[in-house]
Each structure stands twice: as C-alpha cells, then as structure tokens.
Enzyme design. Sequence first.
Site, PDB file in Angstrom:
ATOM      1  N   GLU A  77       0.785  -1.232   0.000  1.00  0.00           N
ATOM      2  CA  GLU A  77       0.000   0.000   0.000  1.00  0.00           C
ATOM      3  C   GLU A  77       0.823   1.292   0.000  1.00  0.00           C
ATOM      4  OE1 GLU A  77      -3.333   0.203  -0.268  1.00  0.00           O
ATOM      5  OE2 GLU A  77      -3.366  -1.973  -0.505  1.00  0.00           O
ATOM      6  N   SER A 129     -42.294 -39.369  35.513  1.00  0.00           N
ATOM      7  CA  SER A 129     -41.850 -39.925  36.794  1.00  0.00           C
ATOM      8  C   SER A 129     -40.621 -39.245  37.362  1.00  0.00           C
ATOM      9  CB  SER A 129     -41.579 -41.424  36.641  1.00  0.00           C
ATOM     10  OG  SER A 129     -42.792 -42.112  36.422  1.00  0.00           O
TER      11      SER A 129
END
Length: 805
Positions: free
Chosen positions: A86, A466
């Site tokens: 860059e 149960s």
Amino acid sequence: MRWVLYPIAALFALVILGLATLAAMAFFAWPNLPALDTLTDYRPRVPLRVYTADGHLIGEFGEERRDVVRIAEVPSTLKHAILAAEDERFYEHKGIDPLGLVRAALANLSSGGRGQGASTITMQVARNFFLSREKTYNRKLYEILLALKIEQNLSKDQILELYINQIFLGQRAYGFSAAARAYYGKTLDELTLPESAMLAGLPKAPSAFNPIVNPARAAVRQQYVLRRMLEAGFINQAQYEQALAFATPQQGQRATAAARKTQDIAVPGDYVAEMARQIAVEQFGERAYELGIRIVTTVTRADQEAAYAALRRGVLDYDRRHGYRGPESFVELPAGTVAEELLDEALGEFDDHGDLLAAVVTKASPKEVVVYRRGEEIRITGKGLGFVAPMLAEKAPQSRRVRRGAIVRLRSTDKGGWEIVQLPEVQSALIAIDSHTGAVRALIGGFDFNRNKFNHVTQAVRQPGSSFKPFIFSAALDRNFGPGSVLDDAPLYYPAGVTGSKAWEPKNYDGRYAGPMTLRDGLTRSKNMVSIRLLEQITPEYARGYLSRFGFDPAQNPPYLTMALGAGAATPWQMATGYAVFANGGYRIEPYVVKEIYDGSGRLIARTDPPVAGESAPRVIDERNAWLMDSMMRDVVQRGTATRARVLKRNDLAGKTGTTNDYVDAWFCGYHPDLVTVSWVGHSQPRNLGKGETGGAAALPIWIDYMRSALQGVPEVERPRPDGLILVDNGLGTRQDYHYAEYTPPAPPSSVPDWLREMFGSDSSPAMEAESEAIPPAPVAVTPLPPPAQAPAPVEDRMPKPIRR
C-alpha cells in the site's frame, strides 16, 4: 528559439496558476476540515463477544467483526507486507507521496480515466474515517488536506495502528486481526509470510481478492505483494521463493478451508451465547453490538464439547433406531457427466449442520452410492450404506428412494470412511449446573441451533413424568413417612363421580403389581400406584405448596392426583434447580449463566454473586430429607430404572427416569453431589417418540455420555449421614430403614382416606386392584370436585421466568 520558449512559459504559467488555485482552495478548505477527535479518541465499533469461563470465544454479535490491537502487537512481517502493498514510503513522506501522485496522474492522463489514486496509508485513513470512496478531484483534495492535518497531529505508528484496525477486508472483517480469524482462524502472531501477504493484498479490493470467493485472483495479488516485499528489501530471495511456493490458488483454498473447518468445530455454545446476548441487549440496548462488551459465561469448553457430543450421539442413535425417512430433496440432473458448477448450484440451498454434511447423489445402487460435495466425488459402500439400505432397493418408493439427484447427508465414521445419515426430526436438551452455586457448566438447548433456535432448556415447558416423583416423596418425608414406610402396589380405580370428569384407572408401566412395598422400592422401581397412594396420604394441596421450595411454579402443577405421575409442567432448567436441592444437602440455589461483564476498555462492570449452598443460600428442606432422598435415588441407579448408569462404575450417582403418556417426553434427571445434569428428549411439537422410548432408553444414555466426561478424575463422594435419624422396621420383615428420629408408628391403615370416603358417601373402598411413567388422559381432582382443569399442556410457546443474573 523564441517559439520554443513560448510553450514552456505557457506551461509554467499554467502550473503556477494551478498551484495558486489549489493553494487558494486549500486556504479556504482548511478551516472547514473536520476535527480529528474521531482519530485521537479512537472508539471503533467492536462487536459483542461471549466467552467460556476458560476464555474461549463462543459467540460474536455485531455488523462489524473487529479485534482492536496495538501497533506493538502487530508482527513485523505483516507490517512490511502492508507497507509493500500500500505505501512503501509511509515512514518517509508527510502524508502524501508526490512521486506517487505524479505517477498516478500520468497513468490517468494516458488512460483517459481515473484508475489510479496514489493514496498513501494516511490518505486511506482520512478517507475511511471522514470521506466517501467517490473518485472526484474535489474529494481527492479534501483527502490530501486531511492527510496533512492527520500527519501534524498523530505519529506514524498511531496512523498505521488506526489503519490496521479500521480497514475493511471482506468477510465482515474490519482490521487485520479480525481478518486473520475470518480467513485463517489464527491470531496475528500465528500468521505465516504467505498468509500475511494474502491479507495485505485485500485492502485494494476485498471482494475481488477474497481467497474464499476467488482463490485464483487472490493468489495473483498475493504473489504481487511478495514481489513488492522482495523489491523493498523486507524479505530476501530465499524467503520469497519459499513463500511463493505456497502462493497458489490451491494452497489458498486449503488454508481458508482449514480455517472454516476450525471455526465450524469451535466451542458449540450457540444457545449460551444467545442467552448472554439477550442479557446484554436488556442492559445496553442496541448499542451492545458496537461497544466492545465482553461477556464471560460460566460454561467451560470441555463441558460444552462433552455435552454437545453426548446429545448429538444420543439423538442420532435414536434416529437410527427409527429408520431412514428418505432423502431431504431431489434435484434434476442431466444425463451423463454433470459440470461441477451445476452440482454446486444444486447444493447451494442446503447448509451443513455440524458434522452432517450435504451432498448430491450422482450414482446409486444397492452396493455403492457415489455423491458429489464441494469439488470432491465420494464413494460409499458396505456399512456406510447400512442405514439407507431399504431405500436403495428397487421396490422402495420413488419419493423416498436414494437415487441420482437425491440430496443426502454424509457423516465421517470413526474408521475414516463415510456413512449416509439424515437430519433428525427429534429434539433434545441438556443442562449441567454446579449444585452448590448454580453456575451452569454446560447447556445445549437443541440438536442444532442453526435449524432451531428455540432453547429447550429454558423455554420448553413439558410434562416431567416420573422424574417428578422425588419431589412428592420428599414432601412425604416431612409428613411422618420414611423410605421404609409401606404402601400397596395394587391396582387403583377412580370412578367418574370421584374425578368429576371421567373414570380413571392408572396403570404401572409394565402392567404388573407387587403388592405391599416400601417407599424406597416404590421409587426405585417407579411404581405409579405407590406414588398415587402416597400423594393421597399427604394430600395434593400440601404437595403443591411444598413444590415451591424447589422453585416450581404452583400454577403449572395443579393439585390433582396426576401430580404424582408428573402431569404438571416444568422446563429442564427448573428440573435442574429442583434436583440441586437434593444434591447439595437441602439448599435452594439459582442457576445462572453469566459470570462477568466487561466494557470495551476491559473494565469489569458486572459480576454475578450467587447464593452458595451451606453459606448464603436458604435451606428449603431438612438435611435429613435430602440425605434420605439421595439414598433412595442412588438405589434408582444401582438397582432400579436407571441401572444403565452403573456403567460409570460409581456409587455416588443418583437420579430418576421420566417418561410421559404415549412416550411424548423422555427424561433423566440425576446428579453427582457436585454436579446436577438433566437430559430431555422429545419433539418440538409434542408427539409420540415411539414405543419403548422411555427416559431410561432415550434420555439416560445422553446423561451417561456427558457425565463420563464431566466426572473424569473426580473422586467419589460419600455423603455422611446427618444426626436425627433412626432405624425403623419396615413391617415387611425384610430390612430396617432410616426415618426421622421423631417418627411415630402410623395408626392401622384405613382402606380409604377420610377425604376420599366422604366423596363416596360410604365406608366402602372403590374397586382397587397397584413402573408406569404413563400420565393419564385427564387429571384427577381431589378437593373440591368441580370438573378438573386439564394439566398444563406441554407446549413450547410459554416463556419461563426471567433468568436471574
């Protein structure tokens, strides 16, 4: 010669005029430039992140993925790659690079366009923070002026740090740290030279050079960055050649595919992360997604992974027991060889779900199935076809047959091969909590979060069957009953005049009755007749009030005899809360999933301070009660309906199975003294699981699988017997059992309780005959006798109480 000097003078005048014009524009524009507070007080939009207690990321929420890093944390290799790609002269210029501007201007003049912008890193920072990406000369002027202003106020390292954290790099990743995770599943310091070059090439065009979407173009850009690094002297020839060998489309595909695979098998905490997200939004609103809030949960990576694996294994085993339903869908494939693009398009609508991978069948016979998946042809034979064999036969219906064009699911086997499976329709949930503090150790709210985000742990209000009996038995211990008290396991019948509705004739699961037996044996063998008679004795109203000690909502448990069989309603979260009382010796704790919350600067802003059993948590049942219930539920594991758990070879495990009417819900709620775990199996919309799919068959294996991992290396715990217990003969001449010291022998039993005799209007007993975990079709009212309301329906659109934080 004079004719030569005129053009030169004219050109010079034009340059002077242009410079003067630019200077004038700059003079008037400079005061209007924005303040640099955004840069000097940099507060990026950082997503909300959720972590395990041991520091592993399990969730990230926000539009922008970003990990803010300091410049000192960025490896030199990556910095050099960025500069080479860059702005090689970044540390030399003052914000603009005149040589670069001249080069770009000449290139644009020759091409007649505006292809090159010659933006330095400082100019890109100016554009990213303050300007649009519109390519106009006016915007470029402002970009230059802003760059100059930035260079006057910030150091080079500060500018580069802003760039490294702010720049968009594709895959919703902002900044190089987030991009390293998104593309490679790595931190910055783990990146190789070729990977650094790949990331450094992204700012120019993140979509065009994305190695996941376009590996060929990405590799070309990667090679360019490596060449620029060599030319700039950042790497030597040997490093360049070595890195270049990896800068190919194939290598890029492999690296990013490996990263995606790593992310796919990350900590499976989607349901936990979603709970944490909701808490954050409640506290901070929509800004929670950009403030960088970090939530640390109570779950651990090892526990979450063990719970996830156990649940998926249990569900897939259940699914295998019930057969192959057929391919998910069919696509039309032309005859002959089919282009990969067409096959990829056919698979585009079918996501993978964990290790259940989507594939399209290109050839099928009873002996071999050939499928295509992501550029790969896979052949499945032998045992890999066992599950789908019935649907490979010629007589199989076309709508369910595995044939060319079928969309199927693959799963790798332990031996390295492949098998065809299917996406299960059934759901499951598992929660494990610390019995002393309530800290959630593991929570899996369903088979696959991406298919069904409904959290069955906290939201699925279902009948517990149960598995609810221990709470009734616990209530009875405070009413002069003990484990050795005897009740009759004989048939029961309640005519319509008693029920206020229709006649009810409850059954035991196996349809067999054993006559008089102790409460210990009644719970161990899950005898429904014993539970119902026990509830008759203590009265449903008393039991209903007692349930609040364990955190149950009385409104979800009407005072009917069916309460003895778990016909009320509860979530797995509530069941874990209740069982923790037995595990910790009688104290009520509150489960919680968020441990700490930190703000964007790392400051602790919230911490959960839970009540602790034996310290600050309230005692809700007598210590003797908890010890006796623990003793009975250990028998359930050692010689009752949960003997499968004996495979763990421990004597400190206790719990209870649960199955509802028509096999709609299957439960196992159990614990080690330090860890309570509840597993549940059922359909999102309640329906039959299939004959024999009890809590012991469907839910217990998941519990065992998880506890095997969670208790590895944990020593057995022997709970000392508390004072205030005495041994009492059970009256059957078989053994003595412990009761409260204040126990008084019961009066000779009446054939019918007083309250029931009054309902009949006589002293005669109704026709009485004695593990069903089956729930009757309608509840039985005890007092008064208006038409009874139905037990709460096991639907999932009810929300539990807010989770205490």
